[in-house]
Design a protein around this motif. Structure first.
Motif, PDB file in Angstrom:
ATOM      1  N   ASN A 164     -46.920 129.529 -31.842  1.00 14.84           N
ATOM      2  CA  ASN A 164     -48.302 129.547 -32.314  1.00 14.84           C
ATOM      3  C   ASN A 164     -48.714 128.139 -32.756  1.00 14.84           C
ATOM      4  N   GLN A 165     -49.196 127.968 -33.986  1.00 18.62           N
ATOM      5  CA  GLN A 165     -49.704 126.632 -34.343  1.00 18.62           C
ATOM      6  C   GLN A 165     -48.615 125.613 -34.655  1.00 18.62           C
ATOM      7  N   PHE A 166     -47.382 126.053 -34.806  1.00 14.69           N
ATOM      8  CA  PHE A 166     -46.324 125.129 -35.253  1.00 14.69           C
ATOM      9  C   PHE A 166     -45.407 124.665 -34.129  1.00 14.69           C
ATOM     10  N   VAL A 167     -44.920 123.442 -34.292  1.00 12.93           N
ATOM     11  CA  VAL A 167     -43.695 123.044 -33.586  1.00 12.93           C
ATOM     12  C   VAL A 167     -42.608 123.105 -34.652  1.00 12.93           C
ATOM     13  N   ILE A 168     -41.650 123.987 -34.433  1.00 10.69           N
ATOM     14  CA  ILE A 168     -40.588 124.170 -35.419  1.00 10.69           C
ATOM     15  C   ILE A 168     -39.356 123.430 -34.902  1.00 10.69           C
ATOM     16  N   MET A 169     -38.921 122.440 -35.688  1.00 10.64           N
ATOM     17  CA  MET A 169     -37.778 121.644 -35.243  1.00 10.64           C
ATOM     18  C   MET A 169     -36.725 121.541 -36.336  1.00 10.64           C
ATOM     19  N   ALA A 170     -35.527 121.151 -35.917  1.00 14.61           N
ATOM     20  CA  ALA A 170     -34.449 120.963 -36.885  1.00 14.61           C
ATOM     21  C   ALA A 170     -34.783 119.769 -37.755  1.00 14.61           C
ATOM     22  N   ALA A 171     -34.465 119.864 -39.046  1.00 20.77           N
ATOM     23  CA  ALA A 171     -34.654 118.730 -39.948  1.00 20.77           C
ATOM     24  C   ALA A 171     -33.630 117.649 -39.626  1.00 20.77           C
ATOM     25  N   GLY A 172     -33.977 116.407 -39.928  1.00 19.99           N
ATOM     26  CA  GLY A 172     -33.003 115.330 -39.760  1.00 19.99           C
ATOM     27  C   GLY A 172     -33.264 114.439 -38.557  1.00 19.99           C
ATOM     28  N   PHE A 173     -34.429 114.601 -37.937  1.00 25.73           N
ATOM     29  CA  PHE A 173     -34.776 113.768 -36.787  1.00 25.73           C
ATOM     30  C   PHE A 173     -36.156 113.140 -37.034  1.00 25.73           C
ATOM     31  N   PRO A 174     -36.223 112.267 -38.055  1.00 24.97           N
ATOM     32  CA  PRO A 174     -37.514 111.803 -38.564  1.00 24.97           C
ATOM     33  C   PRO A 174     -38.361 111.051 -37.538  1.00 24.97           C
ATOM     34  N   ASN A 175     -37.700 110.290 -36.668  1.00 25.33           N
ATOM     35  CA  ASN A 175     -38.509 109.512 -35.719  1.00 25.33           C
ATOM     36  C   ASN A 175     -39.113 110.396 -34.631  1.00 25.33           C
ATOM     37  N   THR A 176     -38.375 111.432 -34.249  1.00 28.97           N
ATOM     38  CA  THR A 176     -38.925 112.380 -33.266  1.00 28.97           C
ATOM     39  C   THR A 176     -40.050 113.186 -33.919  1.00 28.97           C
ATOM     40  N   ALA A 177     -39.822 113.605 -35.158  1.00 29.18           N
ATOM     41  CA  ALA A 177     -40.866 114.356 -35.873  1.00 29.18           C
ATOM     42  C   ALA A 177     -42.135 113.513 -35.985  1.00 29.18           C
ATOM     43  N   LYS A 178     -41.953 112.218 -36.251  1.00 31.69           N
ATOM     44  CA  LYS A 178     -43.100 111.319 -36.373  1.00 31.69           C
ATOM     45  C   LYS A 178     -43.866 111.239 -35.037  1.00 31.69           C
ATOM     46  N   ARG A 179     -43.107 111.156 -33.943  1.00 31.59           N
ATOM     47  CA  ARG A 179     -43.759 111.110 -32.624  1.00 31.59           C
ATOM     48  C   ARG A 179     -44.593 112.374 -32.374  1.00 31.59           C
ATOM     49  N   LEU A 180     -44.017 113.499 -32.766  1.00 29.02           N
ATOM     50  CA  LEU A 180     -44.726 114.763 -32.517  1.00 29.02           C
ATOM     51  C   LEU A 180     -45.972 114.858 -33.386  1.00 29.02           C
ATOM     52  N   ARG A 181     -45.849 114.437 -34.645  1.00 29.73           N
ATOM     53  CA  ARG A 181     -47.029 114.480 -35.541  1.00 29.73           C
ATOM     54  C   ARG A 181     -48.095 113.529 -35.017  1.00 29.73           C
ATOM     55  N   HIS A 182     -47.658 112.362 -34.555  1.00 26.27           N
ATOM     56  CA  HIS A 182     -48.585 111.374 -34.026  1.00 26.27           C
ATOM     57  C   HIS A 182     -49.327 111.942 -32.804  1.00 26.27           C
TER      58      HIS A 182
END
Ligand code: CIR
Length: 259
Positions: free
Chosen positions: A214-232
């Motif tokens: 649905n509205q979320f991308v649910i990912m494992a914690a601990g991958f800050p640079n990938t999370a940043k790319r996805l948020r961007h």
């Protein structure tokens, strides 16, 4: 409603104390049940937050890997397909899942063999179903799946999973109609031509196993640079502790069936 990432239902299963015996490629430590349960609760709560109806099945001590329900079935709008595990210790998990799927679906079909195929190797996109050839899924399994799906109008394409990677979706996830999160090593084969690809950041390959729910991308914690790319890129990212499942080569997709 796009059935490849917009879902009304999810099925999960609580981890059992026998999770300490779960399969793993490399032993990096024994998973801690309490910590895994807390992370599982957070995962279920996040799925529920989207408004989906989430069934949480009781633990199955006889099957140490049974928390990884994704491997037991492929859920599509037309019906569900029960898989045939490539791991002997997981073969019985399908029969444990079948009654729950029959409660939700009129049509439940089954991979009978001799081929093997697990849900972790299957990525459904709006235009095709991609299936990874891995230690758990072989061409005979893919061929049987393609036969079972023919009258529902799906195109099935097989992909070679990089050596040492458990499942196809260990290394990739669907983010929206045409965008895939992938490790560079998997995308290098050209298997995602025609899709937009967002690569995991350097050293964050284990962050590739995410889910768009649905509205979320649910990912494992601990991958800050990938999370940043996805948020961007505009995605609403939720991060969940995956430390214990990671010890058993499991991640965000493995923990649910979504439909
Ligand atoms: C296994 O080896 O079967 C489990 N320890 C991990 C399964 C992870 N499932 C998935 O990626 N879909």
């Amino acid at each position: 409603m796009n059935p490849t990432y917009q879902f009304r239902h999810a099925i999960t299963r609580k981890p059992a104390a026998s999770i300490t015996q779960g399969l793993r490629a490399i032993d990096i430590g024994t998973p801690d049940l309490e910590r895994m349960q807390a992370a599982h609760d957070a995962y279920v709560a996040t799925l529920c937050e989207t408004g989906a109806d989430v069934v949480t099945l009781p633990p199955l001590p006889a099957y140490p890997d049974s928390v990884f329900v994704e491997d037991t079935a492929l859920c599509l709008p037309q019906g569900a397909i029960l898989m045939r595990s490539g791991a002997a210790s997981r073969a019985g998990e399908v029969d444990e899942m079948a009654p729950t799927l029959r409660n939700h679906y009129k049509e439940v079909r089954q991979i009978k063999g001799p081929g093997i195929i697990e849900g972790g190797d299957i990525l459904v996109t709006p235009k095709e179903i991609l299936v990874g050839l891995s230690d758990r899924t072989n061409q005979a399994g893919v061929d049987e799946l393609a036969r079972l799906l023919r009258d529902w109008g799906y195109k099935v394409r097989s992909i070679i999973v990089p050596a040492g990677v458990l499942h196809f979706k260990t290394d990739c996830s669907l983010l929206d109609r045409e965008t895939i999160l992938s490790t560079p090593r998997l995308a290098a084969s050209g298997c995602f031509e025609g899709y937009n690809v967002i690569h995991t950041a350097d050293g964050e390959e284990a962050g590739a196993n995410a889910i768009r729910f649905n509205q979320f991308v649910i990912m494992a914690a601990g991958f800050p640079n990938t999370a940043k790319r996805l948020r961007h890129a505009g995605y609403e990212v939720r991060e969940i502790d995956n430390s214990e499942c990671a010890k058993l080569d499991g991640g965000m997709s493995c923990l649910s069936l979504r439909f």
